[in-house]
Design an enzyme around this catalytic site. Sequence first.
Site, PDB file in Angstrom:
ATOM      1  N   HIS A  78       0.856  -1.186   0.000  1.00 20.17           N
ATOM      2  CA  HIS A  78       0.000   0.000   0.000  1.00 20.17           C
ATOM      3  C   HIS A  78       0.894   1.239   0.000  1.00 20.17           C
ATOM      4  O   HIS A  78       2.052   1.187   0.428  1.00 20.17           O
ATOM      5  CB  HIS A  78      -0.897   0.016   1.227  1.00 20.17           C
ATOM      6  CG  HIS A  78      -1.957  -1.030   1.204  1.00 20.17           C
ATOM      7  ND1 HIS A  78      -3.083  -0.951   1.985  1.00 20.17           N
ATOM      8  CD2 HIS A  78      -2.076  -2.198   0.508  1.00 20.17           C
ATOM      9  CE1 HIS A  78      -3.856  -2.004   1.776  1.00 20.17           C
ATOM     10  NE2 HIS A  78      -3.260  -2.778   0.877  1.00 20.17           N
ATOM     11  N   GLU A  80       1.117   3.874   1.848  1.00 24.15           N
ATOM     12  CA  GLU A  80       1.709   4.258   3.133  1.00 24.15           C
ATOM     13  C   GLU A  80       2.853   3.326   3.521  1.00 24.15           C
ATOM     14  O   GLU A  80       3.894   3.781   4.007  1.00 24.15           O
ATOM     15  CB  GLU A  80       0.638   4.241   4.243  1.00 24.15           C
ATOM     16  CG  GLU A  80      -0.459   5.259   4.057  1.00 24.15           C
ATOM     17  CD  GLU A  80      -1.654   4.722   3.278  1.00 24.15           C
ATOM     18  OE1 GLU A  80      -2.742   5.300   3.429  1.00 24.15           O
ATOM     19  OE2 GLU A  80      -1.511   3.723   2.524  1.00 24.15           O
ATOM     20  N   CYS A 108      -5.953   2.357   5.689  1.00 26.81           N
ATOM     21  CA  CYS A 108      -6.656   1.110   5.991  1.00 26.81           C
ATOM     22  C   CYS A 108      -6.133   0.576   7.333  1.00 26.81           C
ATOM     23  O   CYS A 108      -5.155   1.100   7.878  1.00 26.81           O
ATOM     24  CB  CYS A 108      -6.418   0.100   4.879  1.00 26.81           C
ATOM     25  SG  CYS A 108      -4.759  -0.621   4.896  1.00 26.81           S
ATOM     26  N   CYS A 111      -2.309  -0.283   7.244  1.00 24.71           N
ATOM     27  CA  CYS A 111      -1.457   0.904   7.184  1.00 24.71           C
ATOM     28  C   CYS A 111      -1.524   1.692   8.487  1.00 24.71           C
ATOM     29  O   CYS A 111      -0.506   2.225   8.946  1.00 24.71           O
ATOM     30  CB  CYS A 111      -1.862   1.783   6.007  1.00 24.71           C
ATOM     31  SG  CYS A 111      -1.504   0.998   4.407  1.00 24.71           S
TER      32      CYS A 111
END
Length: 181
Positions: A78, A80, A108, A111
């Site tokens: 992801h 991040e 999310c 993250c």
Amino acid sequence: MEQAFRPEFNESADAGLQPLRFNSIHMDNRFMARAISLSIENVCTGSGGPFGCVVVHNAQIIAEGANRVTATNDPTAHAEIVAIRKACRELGSFQLDDCEIYSSCEPCPMCLGAIYWARPARLYFASTAEDAARAGFDDRFIYEQLEVAYADRSIPMSQMMRQEAQEAFRLWTASNQRVDY
């Protein structure tokens, strides 16, 4: 007052998804603007999902990340996570002391956990989890699963060999070589 950021897109077989123009752009934070730009670029190039992130230290971007899940076949890639990994390498530390994270979307659960472990000074985000859910990225079920008994989760989970696993924690707490984090 900040105006809405609404890119328009044109999709052609030759060019792929391209931003036509940006209506009412007024972004007065260059760091968030960069995170949003990364998310848009990622979609337009077909590189991954619509997420971008930057890590800032001493008013300078030290790391950038965009969602690379499908490009790398890595469900943890992801934006991040990608940015945090790069920033930690740049700083030579597993913590992001005195750093700020700017994400194009509310993180999310995975993250968010990584952000707490990285310990930045602050997190800023643009789109909300609800916005992401409307685009097909709905994480509510993960939060809901945390409240469900292990065996009843959508991925059944079973604890085993707890007693044996405790040895690692015993060794950790007794170690004079450990680095607390």
